[in-house]
Design a protein around this motif. Sequence first.
Motif, PDB file in Angstrom:
ATOM      1  N   LYS A 142       3.673   2.206   2.704  1.00 30.15           N
ATOM      2  CA  LYS A 142       3.802   1.074   3.601  1.00 30.15           C
ATOM      3  C   LYS A 142       4.756   0.053   3.001  1.00 30.15           C
ATOM      4  N   SER A 153      -5.535 -10.946   8.071  1.00 29.63           N
ATOM      5  CA  SER A 153      -6.503  -9.943   7.617  1.00 29.63           C
ATOM      6  C   SER A 153      -7.285 -10.362   6.379  1.00 29.63           C
ATOM      7  N   SER A 165     -14.709   3.226  -1.024  1.00 36.47           N
ATOM      8  CA  SER A 165     -15.676   3.056   0.075  1.00 36.47           C
ATOM      9  C   SER A 165     -17.032   3.607  -0.293  1.00 36.47           C
ATOM     10  N   GLU A 171      -9.069  -0.959   2.901  1.00 36.61           N
ATOM     11  CA  GLU A 171      -7.707  -1.242   3.353  1.00 36.61           C
ATOM     12  C   GLU A 171      -7.014  -2.324   2.550  1.00 36.61           C
ATOM     13  N   ASP A 172      -7.729  -2.964   1.628  1.00 40.37           N
ATOM     14  CA  ASP A 172      -7.091  -3.908   0.708  1.00 40.37           C
ATOM     15  C   ASP A 172      -6.449  -3.201  -0.482  1.00 40.37           C
ATOM     16  N   THR A 173      -6.661  -1.903  -0.589  1.00 41.73           N
ATOM     17  CA  THR A 173      -6.073  -1.132  -1.679  1.00 41.73           C
ATOM     18  C   THR A 173      -4.556  -1.211  -1.634  1.00 41.73           C
ATOM     19  N   ALA A 217       0.841  -1.189   0.000  1.00 39.68           N
ATOM     20  CA  ALA A 217       0.000   0.000   0.000  1.00 39.68           C
ATOM     21  C   ALA A 217       0.880   1.244   0.000  1.00 39.68           C
ATOM     22  N   LYS A 264     -12.256  -4.612   1.093  1.00 42.82           N
ATOM     23  CA  LYS A 264     -12.325  -3.458   1.976  1.00 42.82           C
ATOM     24  C   LYS A 264     -11.376  -2.379   1.458  1.00 42.82           C
TER      25      LYS A 264
END
Length: 121
Positions: free
Chosen positions: A43, A63, A121, A89-91, A40, A87
């Motif tokens: 990150k 996760s 989202s 956050e899976d981007t 990500a 989700k």
Amino acid sequence: QVQLVESGGGLVQAGGSVRLSCAVSGRTINVYAMAWFRQAPEKEREFVAAINWSRASTEYTDSVKGRFTISTDNAKNTLYLQMNSLKPEDTAVYFCAAGLRGNPKRDYAYWGQGTQVTVSS
């Protein structure tokens, strides 16, 4: 050498599904394990899932358990990652890897260029 080319990424709404593919070519005779990783923005790259067909085993990071499935075709020429219930956050950019050299959650000799998955989202 082993060549890996990912495809299937794109933009998807939260709750949706995407299937990533990784085409495998080259000297694959000693390839018995492959994996998916993701990175990500801002990150570090993280392990997502791995498959070892010599042990008939798969493993996933916590996760994604129950949402993602790693698999291969019968000829082991293509690696897949079915991603459900996505989700935001899976981007990430998703990479496939082959040629296990140690830790199956980290050490691979060959890497693809990555495919972007964006979950809105």
